[in-house]
Design a protein around this motif. Structure first.
Motif, PDB file in Angstrom:
ATOM      1  N   GLY A   1     -11.170  16.223   5.407  1.00 51.72           N
ATOM      2  CA  GLY A   1      -9.962  15.952   4.655  1.00 51.72           C
ATOM      3  C   GLY A   1     -10.176  14.830   3.660  1.00 51.72           C
ATOM      4  N   ILE A   2      -9.127  14.530   2.908  1.00 46.99           N
ATOM      5  CA  ILE A   2      -9.147  13.424   1.957  1.00 46.99           C
ATOM      6  C   ILE A   2      -8.779  12.159   2.727  1.00 46.99           C
ATOM      7  CG2 ILE A   2      -8.110  12.471  -0.130  1.00 46.99           C
ATOM      8  CD1 ILE A   2      -7.597  15.306  -1.073  1.00 46.99           C
ATOM      9  N   CYS A   3      -9.782  11.393   3.111  1.00 44.52           N
ATOM     10  CA  CYS A   3      -9.576  10.190   3.918  1.00 44.52           C
ATOM     11  C   CYS A   3     -10.396   9.047   3.339  1.00 44.52           C
ATOM     12  CB  CYS A   3      -9.975  10.419   5.374  1.00 44.52           C
ATOM     13  SG  CYS A   3      -9.028  11.713   6.220  1.00 44.52           S
TER      14      CYS A   3
ATOM     15  N   PRO B   1      -0.982   5.014   4.384  1.00 45.23           N
ATOM     16  CA  PRO B   1      -1.696   4.135   3.449  1.00 45.23           C
ATOM     17  C   PRO B   1      -1.979   2.748   4.017  1.00 45.23           C
ATOM     18  CG  PRO B   1       0.599   4.458   2.777  1.00 45.23           C
ATOM     19  CD  PRO B   1       0.327   5.444   3.852  1.00 45.23           C
ATOM     20  N   HIS B   2      -1.142   2.284   4.956  1.00 41.94           N
ATOM     21  CA  HIS B   2      -1.369   0.963   5.546  1.00 41.94           C
ATOM     22  C   HIS B   2      -2.639   0.913   6.382  1.00 41.94           C
ATOM     23  CE1 HIS B   2       0.560   3.329   8.660  1.00 41.94           C
ATOM     24  NE2 HIS B   2       0.211   2.443   9.564  1.00 41.94           N
ATOM     25  N   ARG B   3      -3.201   2.090   6.699  1.00 41.76           N
ATOM     26  CA  ARG B   3      -4.457   2.138   7.454  1.00 41.76           C
ATOM     27  C   ARG B   3      -5.679   2.285   6.547  1.00 41.76           C
ATOM     28  NH1 ARG B   3      -4.246   0.203  12.273  1.00 41.76           N
ATOM     29  NH2 ARG B   3      -6.004   1.485  12.928  1.00 41.76           N
ATOM     30  N   GLY B   4      -5.461   2.352   5.256  1.00 38.25           N
ATOM     31  CA  GLY B   4      -6.572   2.564   4.330  1.00 38.25           C
ATOM     32  C   GLY B   4      -7.283   1.275   3.958  1.00 38.25           C
ATOM     33  N   ARG B   5      -7.647   0.491   4.940  1.00 41.94           N
ATOM     34  CA  ARG B   5      -8.268  -0.815   4.728  1.00 41.94           C
ATOM     35  C   ARG B   5      -9.745  -0.762   5.093  1.00 41.94           C
ATOM     36  NH1 ARG B   5      -4.184  -4.845   4.653  1.00 41.94           N
ATOM     37  NH2 ARG B   5      -2.111  -4.019   5.115  1.00 41.94           N
ATOM     38  N   LEU B   6     -10.560  -1.416   4.295  1.00 44.68           N
ATOM     39  CA  LEU B   6     -11.995  -1.419   4.533  1.00 44.68           C
ATOM     40  C   LEU B   6     -12.295  -1.892   5.949  1.00 44.68           C
ATOM     41  CD1 LEU B   6     -14.612  -0.902   2.791  1.00 44.68           C
ATOM     42  CD2 LEU B   6     -14.821  -3.396   2.709  1.00 44.68           C
ATOM     43  N   ASN B   7     -13.160  -1.146   6.632  1.00 50.74           N
ATOM     44  CA  ASN B   7     -13.659  -1.487   7.975  1.00 50.74           C
ATOM     45  C   ASN B   7     -12.617  -1.407   9.076  1.00 50.74           C
ATOM     46  OD1 ASN B   7     -16.451  -1.970   7.507  1.00 50.74           O
ATOM     47  ND2 ASN B   7     -15.939  -3.929   6.575  1.00 50.74           N
TER      48      ASN B   7
ATOM     49  N   LEU C   1       0.843  -1.196   0.000  1.00 46.88           N
ATOM     50  CA  LEU C   1       0.000   0.000   0.000  1.00 46.88           C
ATOM     51  C   LEU C   1       0.880   1.250   0.000  1.00 46.88           C
ATOM     52  CD1 LEU C   1      -2.621  -1.174   2.652  1.00 46.88           C
ATOM     53  CD2 LEU C   1      -2.853  -1.227   0.168  1.00 46.88           C
ATOM     54  N   HIS C   2       0.591   2.171  -0.914  1.00 52.14           N
ATOM     55  CA  HIS C   2       1.365   3.406  -1.053  1.00 52.14           C
ATOM     56  C   HIS C   2       0.408   4.577  -1.242  1.00 52.14           C
ATOM     57  CE1 HIS C   2       4.826   0.730  -1.700  1.00 52.14           C
ATOM     58  NE2 HIS C   2       4.034   0.059  -2.528  1.00 52.14           N
ATOM     59  N   ALA C   3       0.906   5.759  -0.998  1.00 50.52           N
ATOM     60  CA  ALA C   3       0.064   6.951  -1.140  1.00 50.52           C
ATOM     61  C   ALA C   3       0.924   8.138  -1.538  1.00 50.52           C
ATOM     62  CB  ALA C   3      -0.687   7.245   0.157  1.00 50.52           C
ATOM     63  N   SER C   4       0.263   9.140  -2.100  1.00 52.94           N
ATOM     64  CA  SER C   4       0.950  10.365  -2.499  1.00 52.94           C
ATOM     65  C   SER C   4       1.475  11.118  -1.291  1.00 52.94           C
ATOM     66  CB  SER C   4      -0.004  11.255  -3.288  1.00 52.94           C
ATOM     67  OG  SER C   4      -1.199  11.474  -2.530  1.00 52.94           O
ATOM     68  N   SER C   5       0.743  11.072  -0.181  1.00 53.09           N
ATOM     69  CA  SER C   5       1.141  11.757   1.051  1.00 53.09           C
ATOM     70  C   SER C   5       0.272  11.214   2.182  1.00 53.09           C
ATOM     71  CB  SER C   5       0.950  13.276   0.924  1.00 53.09           C
ATOM     72  OG  SER C   5      -0.425  13.600   0.728  1.00 53.09           O
TER      73      SER C   5
ATOM     74  N   CYS D   1      -5.379   9.182   5.321  1.00 51.86           N
ATOM     75  CA  CYS D   1      -5.697  10.587   5.080  1.00 51.86           C
ATOM     76  C   CYS D   1      -4.502  11.250   4.404  1.00 51.86           C
ATOM     77  CB  CYS D   1      -6.020  11.315   6.390  1.00 51.86           C
ATOM     78  SG  CYS D   1      -7.599  10.846   7.131  1.00 51.86           S
ATOM     79  N   ALA D   2      -4.760  11.911   3.306  1.00 47.71           N
ATOM     80  CA  ALA D   2      -3.700  12.596   2.568  1.00 47.71           C
ATOM     81  C   ALA D   2      -3.158  13.764   3.385  1.00 47.71           C
ATOM     82  CB  ALA D   2      -4.227  13.083   1.228  1.00 47.71           C
ATOM     83  N   GLY D   3      -1.876  14.034   3.200  1.00 47.28           N
ATOM     84  CA  GLY D   3      -1.245  15.147   3.911  1.00 47.28           C
ATOM     85  C   GLY D   3      -1.569  16.489   3.311  1.00 47.28           C
ATOM     86  N   ARG D   4      -2.048  16.499   2.058  1.00 45.97           N
ATOM     87  CA  ARG D   4      -2.430  17.746   1.392  1.00 45.97           C
ATOM     88  C   ARG D   4      -3.850  17.607   0.866  1.00 45.97           C
ATOM     89  NH1 ARG D   4       2.722  16.671  -0.395  1.00 45.97           N
ATOM     90  NH2 ARG D   4       1.962  15.830  -2.374  1.00 45.97           N
ATOM     91  N   ILE D   5      -4.508  18.717   0.730  1.00 46.72           N
ATOM     92  CA  ILE D   5      -5.893  18.720   0.263  1.00 46.72           C
ATOM     93  C   ILE D   5      -5.911  19.271  -1.157  1.00 46.72           C
ATOM     94  CG2 ILE D   5      -8.265  19.417   0.763  1.00 46.72           C
ATOM     95  CD1 ILE D   5      -7.002  17.723   2.930  1.00 46.72           C
ATOM     96  N   ASP D   6      -5.767  18.411  -2.135  1.00 46.79           N
ATOM     97  CA  ASP D   6      -5.838  18.803  -3.538  1.00 46.79           C
ATOM     98  C   ASP D   6      -6.155  17.577  -4.385  1.00 46.79           C
ATOM     99  OD1 ASP D   6      -3.373  17.435  -4.390  1.00 46.79           O
ATOM    100  OD2 ASP D   6      -2.320  18.960  -3.230  1.00 46.79           O
ATOM    101  N   PRO D   7      -6.522  17.766  -5.647  1.00 40.23           N
ATOM    102  CA  PRO D   7      -6.934  16.630  -6.498  1.00 40.23           C
ATOM    103  C   PRO D   7      -5.773  15.776  -7.001  1.00 40.23           C
ATOM    104  CG  PRO D   7      -7.888  18.714  -7.267  1.00 40.23           C
ATOM    105  CD  PRO D   7      -6.802  19.057  -6.312  1.00 40.23           C
ATOM    106  N   LEU D   8      -4.561  16.019  -6.539  1.00 35.18           N
ATOM    107  CA  LEU D   8      -3.410  15.250  -7.001  1.00 35.18           C
ATOM    108  C   LEU D   8      -3.069  14.085  -6.073  1.00 35.18           C
ATOM    109  CD1 LEU D   8      -1.070  18.204  -8.073  1.00 35.18           C
ATOM    110  CD2 LEU D   8      -2.647  16.872  -9.507  1.00 35.18           C
ATOM    111  N   GLN D   9      -3.863  13.865  -5.030  1.00 39.92           N
ATOM    112  CA  GLN D   9      -3.561  12.809  -4.065  1.00 39.92           C
ATOM    113  C   GLN D   9      -4.064  11.449  -4.573  1.00 39.92           C
ATOM    114  OE1 GLN D   9      -1.599  13.884  -1.517  1.00 39.92           O
ATOM    115  NE2 GLN D   9      -1.824  15.755  -2.744  1.00 39.92           N
ATOM    116  N   TRP D  10      -3.421  10.410  -4.101  1.00 41.62           N
ATOM    117  CA  TRP D  10      -3.827   9.064  -4.523  1.00 41.62           C
ATOM    118  C   TRP D  10      -3.426   8.017  -3.485  1.00 41.62           C
ATOM    119  CZ3 TRP D  10       0.760   6.534  -4.621  1.00 41.62           C
ATOM    120  CH2 TRP D  10       1.897   7.241  -5.025  1.00 41.62           C
TER     121      TRP D  10
END
Length: 711
Positions: free
Chosen positions: A244-246, A124-130, A112-116, A146-155
């Motif tokens: 936030g983006i979570c 990203p390791h916490r982004g698991r269903l339930n 699991l990886h994320a932009s921030s 939860c992304a570290g920045r609030i913009d449409p470039l996060q993933w």
């Protein structure tokens, strides 16, 4: 050799197109062909509606210009009709693929990886269903990515480590008591190398999926067509205003054939048991129990202990060499499951267990035969069938964390029992124990038995069942964690999460460890935390009160009102695993289920009789140094769970004098015999004579009257 060249050419073509797309120079045709390439199984295109299956790249490349022009015209028509959002004009191709396993932890943290990320606990390791956040939010265990920045470039990215046929995405918001964060729309991107990415499209426009409207209810978005890739990214496009983006996610996908994938083969868990590995509706469950009974009629019996709120019978199956009767000296054991209707893994494990024991008994398995012949086993797979039906209707990935948890009338069955621990502690504070108040078989308060009490129909049925059968040991299977919990479940003070041991704490710890240590994952030092607690550091066991403080639990009630020592087994991080996970979950728990049953034969057993050899019911068995007694069953037999050691044991009963002896418990499985013979007391004889004379003392005047011969 020609096939190798063709594969090499296709790979170069794919990489070239990926680079063009990412550099922004892709045309509509290139986008179209890229979608075709990503939708192939090892670069074999998935047949479209009305198309002959098996037409791969080779035949497609030799198609006539007329056919190519026809496909291009059809493509343009589809582009004009498309809306560019999930739920538009397209009709998704139905492909049922299981989850990759973010929730079940089959996907590990390194995939699991994320932009921030906002901080490590929201990585990203916490982004698991339930996945659940703690009561107090911290930097280690929070409820989502939860992304570290609030913009449409996060993933948020998932590496499947092999080619997958991706079919859909399930999303939730962040699990939090204090924050409201969720993603309301997102794009999906795919890649084979994690560098060049292609966005899923609806025609020529990027496909934007509708996300969540709140943070807990899972939302499924199926792809218009399955797409083949190794990596998948979720790119949030909008989110809850002020939040936030979570996200918490699960990815649906079928693995592509790949015999050379060493990683996958190394981590596969298979079973050789030929059992019915699927989720069973209420009707299916009854049918399966009937099949087991018909296959093993001499050792099984189906009965029901009562009805649910909606009238469904609570079916149990008994497994014994003489089903239907209590045998003198044979202990009674029970497993229950499904008190929380959405925790369905335990339900399926008990259905698998009854099949397994029937098959193994018939095949001559000496271990299973010994269990069946020396133990009366009761399996109650669905305590809360009403709640289960609600979760079953939603499905394994969409039922969420709470749907179906409670009874039909909204009660938590597992914590719906009378709170007898506070009654005991109050009596101890007043120094009533043991002269005025017993430390065991504490009576149920009158208010609890009234019709107006907030008691579930299922709980009343359980109480009646527990009072009727002299159970010695029991386990209730639950879900959402990997740990065995033992009583007490309520703290003695008002402090939350404080260890509160019973008088038999050493026995409970052993019983809990016997299950946890033989489970494939519970005590594994390197296993990932399910949610917020690392129970592996505690040998996979925990005192209930130190974990969550709850009054009126089934465990506490069983210990204080009956002879039965009850524990809770949390058998998996995922409460409702996909059917494809059931064989592995069975392998995880099979040995533990058997080992725990065998513990019913640990300690001492015997019969308390009078001098005429008749069994004495309700005789009290006390062990020096342990402030908790048990009582004999109706035939005078008893079982007292104890760890290895030497104990001074006393038996006493109303109307009899007490008797004491030293009993030794060995390390091998098999309870030590410890019988008692009690002599009726003088006071009891006097009371019998008084009762014979209608409770009146013999008249001394009548005895002193002169006889006729004296006159």
């Amino acid at each position: 050799m020609g096939s190798d060249r063709m594969m090499w050419f296709r790979t170069l073509l794919l990489l070239g197109l990926l680079l063009d797309v990412c550099s922004g120079h892709s045309s509509d045709d290139e986008d179209y062909y890229m979608q075709e390439l990503l939708s192939r199984e090892h670069y074999k295109r998935i047949p479209e509606s009305g198309e002959t299956p098996g037409r791969g790249v080779g035949k497609e490349s030799r198609s006539t210009p007329g056919k190519a022009a026809h496909r291009k015209n059809e493509k343009k028509k589809a582009m004009k009709a498309s809306e560019g959002v999930s739920g538009g004009s397209f009709a998704p191709e139905r492909v049922d693929c299981p989850p990759l396993g973010l929730e079940t932890l089959n996907i590990d943290d390194f995939q699991l990886h994320a932009s921030s990320m906002r901080h490590y606990g929201l990585g990203p390791h916490r982004g698991r269903l339930n996945i659940q956040g703690g009561l107090l939010e911290d930097d280690l265990y929070d409820g989502g990515w939860c992304a570290g920045r609030i913009d449409p470039l996060q993933w948020l990215e998932v590496d499947a480590r092999r080619l997958m046929k991706f079919t859909g995405v399930i999303t939730q918001g962040r699990s939090s008591l204090w924050s409201s964060d969720w993603v309301s729309s997102y794009k999906v991107l795919l890649s084979n190398d994690s560098h060049s990415w292609v966005t899923l499209k609806n025609g020529s426009r990027d496909l934007i999926f509708s996300g969540n409207r709140e943070k807990e209810i899972p939302v499924l978005n199926s792809f218009p067509k399955p797409v083949v890739a190794r990596y998948i990214r979720i790119n949030p496009r909008s989110w809850f205003p002020g939040g936030g983006i979570c996200m918490r996610v699960e990815i649906l996908g079928c693995p592509m054939p790949d015999p050379n994938n060493y990683y996958r083969r190394r981590n596969e868990v298979t079973t050789t048991d030929e059992l019915d590995f699927r989720h069973h509706s209420y009707k299916d469950m009854r049918q399966l129990m009937k099949v087991v009974n018909e296959k093993c009629p001499n050792i099984t019996r189906i009965y029901n202990i009562g009805r649910s709120f909606s009238g469904q019978k609570l079916y149990a199956i008994e497994i014994s060499d003489r089903p239907g009767e209590h045998e003198l000296g044979e202990p009674e054991f029970r497993y229950t499951a499904g008190s929380h209707g959405n925790e369905v893994l335990g339900r399926e494990l008990l259905l698998l267990l009854m099949q397994f024991m029937c098959q193994e008994y018939l095949s001559g398995n000496t271990r299973v035969r010994h269990l069946v012949e020396e133990t009366r086993i009761h399996l109650l797979p669905s305590v809360n069938p009403d709640g289960y039906e609600k979760a079953f209707a939603a499905g394994s990935e969409l039922s969420g964390w709470t749907l179906g948890r409670w009874s039909h009338d909204g009660l938590d069955i597992h914590h719906n029992f009378p709170d007898l621990s506070s009654v005991l502690w109050e009596a101890e504070n007043r120094n009533w124990v043991p002269r005025k108040f017993h430390n065991h078989h504490i009576p149920i308060p009158d208010w609890y038995r009234s019709e107006n009490a907030s008691v579930a129909a299922e709980t009343r049925a359980l109480v009646s069942w527990m009072e009727k059968i002299p159970f010695v040991l029991g386990g209730n299977l639950q879900g959402g964690e990997l740990v065995v919990s033992f009583p007490f479940d309520r703290t003695r003070s008002e402090t939350l999460r404080q260890p509160t041991p019973t008088a038999d704490d050493h026995v409970f710890r052993w019983l809990a460890f016997s299950y946890a240590s033989t489970h494939r994952l519970m005590t594994h030092a390197s296993r990932r935390v399910c949610h917020t607690h690392d129970f592996a550091k505690e040998d996979g066991t925990v005192n209930g009160a130190s974990w969550h403080t709850a009054a009126g639990s089934m465990n506490d009630f069983s210990y204080l009102h009956t002879n039965c020592f009850e524990l809770s087994m949390y058998v998996g991080c995922d409460k409702y695993p996909h059917e494809s996970e059931l064989p592995e979950e069975w392998e995880n728990n099979r040995e533990s289920l058997l080992v725990f049953m065998e513990q019913v034969h640990r300690g001492i057993k015997g019969v308390v009789r009078d001098v005429q050899g008749r069994g004495i019911a309700n005789a009290i068995i006390s062990v020096d140094g342990i402030n908790h007694d048990i009582r004999t069953a109706s035939d005078g037999d008893y079982w007292r769970l104890l760890n290895p050691g030497e104990y001074r044991v006393t038996a006493r009963a109303e109307g009899f004098g007490g008797s004491s002896r030293v009993c030794v418990v060995g390390y091998d499985i098999g309870a030590s015999g410890c019988d008692f013979t009690l002599v009726r007391s003088n006071l009891s004889r006097i009371r019998e004579i008084m009762q014979k004379f209608n409770k009146q003392p013999i008249s001394t005047r009548r005895l002193r009257q002169p006889r006729p011969l004296d006159t």
